[in-house]
Scaffold this motif. Structure first.
Motif, PDB file in Angstrom:
ATOM      1  N   THR A  95      35.053  19.596  32.691  1.00 42.67           N
ATOM      2  CA  THR A  95      36.264  19.546  33.335  1.00 42.67           C
ATOM      3  C   THR A  95      36.010  18.279  34.536  1.00 42.67           C
ATOM      4  OG1 THR A  95      36.385  22.024  33.160  1.00 42.67           O
ATOM      5  CG2 THR A  95      37.343  20.842  35.083  1.00 42.67           C
ATOM      6  N   THR A  96      35.114  17.896  34.884  1.00 44.51           N
ATOM      7  CA  THR A  96      34.867  17.115  36.042  1.00 44.51           C
ATOM      8  C   THR A  96      34.379  15.553  35.331  1.00 44.51           C
ATOM      9  OG1 THR A  96      32.540  17.653  36.424  1.00 44.51           O
ATOM     10  CG2 THR A  96      34.307  18.821  37.589  1.00 44.51           C
ATOM     11  N   GLY A 100      31.163  10.542  33.466  1.00 43.39           N
ATOM     12  CA  GLY A 100      31.794   9.865  32.812  1.00 43.39           C
ATOM     13  C   GLY A 100      31.529  10.433  31.174  1.00 43.39           C
ATOM     14  N   PHE A 101      30.729  11.382  31.261  1.00 43.12           N
ATOM     15  CA  PHE A 101      30.519  11.893  29.908  1.00 43.12           C
ATOM     16  C   PHE A 101      29.811  13.408  30.071  1.00 43.12           C
ATOM     17  CE2 PHE A 101      27.181   9.129  31.134  1.00 43.12           C
ATOM     18  CZ  PHE A 101      26.021   9.878  31.115  1.00 43.12           C
ATOM     19  N   VAL A 102      29.483  14.105  29.122  1.00 52.36           N
ATOM     20  CA  VAL A 102      28.803  15.353  29.367  1.00 52.36           C
ATOM     21  C   VAL A 102      27.314  15.166  29.225  1.00 52.36           C
ATOM     22  CG1 VAL A 102      28.344  17.768  28.365  1.00 52.36           C
ATOM     23  CG2 VAL A 102      30.563  16.967  28.464  1.00 52.36           C
ATOM     24  N   PRO A 103      26.615  15.342  29.975  1.00 55.80           N
ATOM     25  CA  PRO A 103      25.041  14.952  30.139  1.00 55.80           C
ATOM     26  C   PRO A 103      24.348  15.836  28.945  1.00 55.80           C
ATOM     27  CG  PRO A 103      25.757  15.430  32.460  1.00 55.80           C
ATOM     28  CD  PRO A 103      26.925  15.864  31.522  1.00 55.80           C
TER      29      PRO A 103
END
Length: 148
Positions: A95-96, A100-103
């Motif tokens: 969502t956030t 800049g990416f999903v860890p």
């Protein structure tokens, strides 16, 4: 602030509803699906979606104390189990997209609790609720509105 009169085209609405339904069905956990949708809607400040998904969560038997603490799920102790925490962490990351990416650690945590198919459905559910949130917030559709 008044609702904007631009309605969602029937085909778009039907397609998004179908994607939502398929993602929920594939996830296989209606209560978790609602928690995910509520958390994304909290982050996106979508009153319409919050109102709708809180009502649905209650119908699925989600306890009020869990709904009350969802906004602070990380600090809520044992209120949410590890599987739910993994899903909520992924929800927040998608969502956030703060970095800049999903860890990787968030993705790997979710992958430990969901098989490949359920993880794909969870990701689809998170993505579609974010789409709904943006459509409703952009058009200023208030909670409880029947004109969307």
């Amino acid at each position: 602030m008044t609702a904007r009169t631009t309605y969602l085209h029937g085909e778009v609405r039907a397609s998004m509803q179908a994607l939502s339904a398929a993602a929920k069905k594939g996830l296989g956990d209606p209560a978790l699906a609602e928690l995910v949708q509520i958390r994304a809607s909290q982050l996106n400040h979508c009153a319409f979606c919050l109102d709708m998904h809180l009502t649905i969560a209650r119908k699925h038997g989600v306890d009020e104390s869990r709904l009350d603490l969802l906004n602070a799920w990380e600090e809520a102790g044992e209120v949410f189990d590890e599987r739910e925490r993994a899903a909520l962490a992924l929800t927040e990351a998608v969502t956030t997209l703060t970095e800049g990416f999903v860890p990787d650690e968030v993705w790997e945590r979710a992958a430990r609790h969901f098989d490949e198919a359920r993880l794909a459905h969870l990701l689809a559910l998170i993505s579609v609720i974010n789409g709904w949130n943006r459509l409703m917030v952009s058009r200023r559709i208030p909670a409880g509105s029947m004109e969307w």
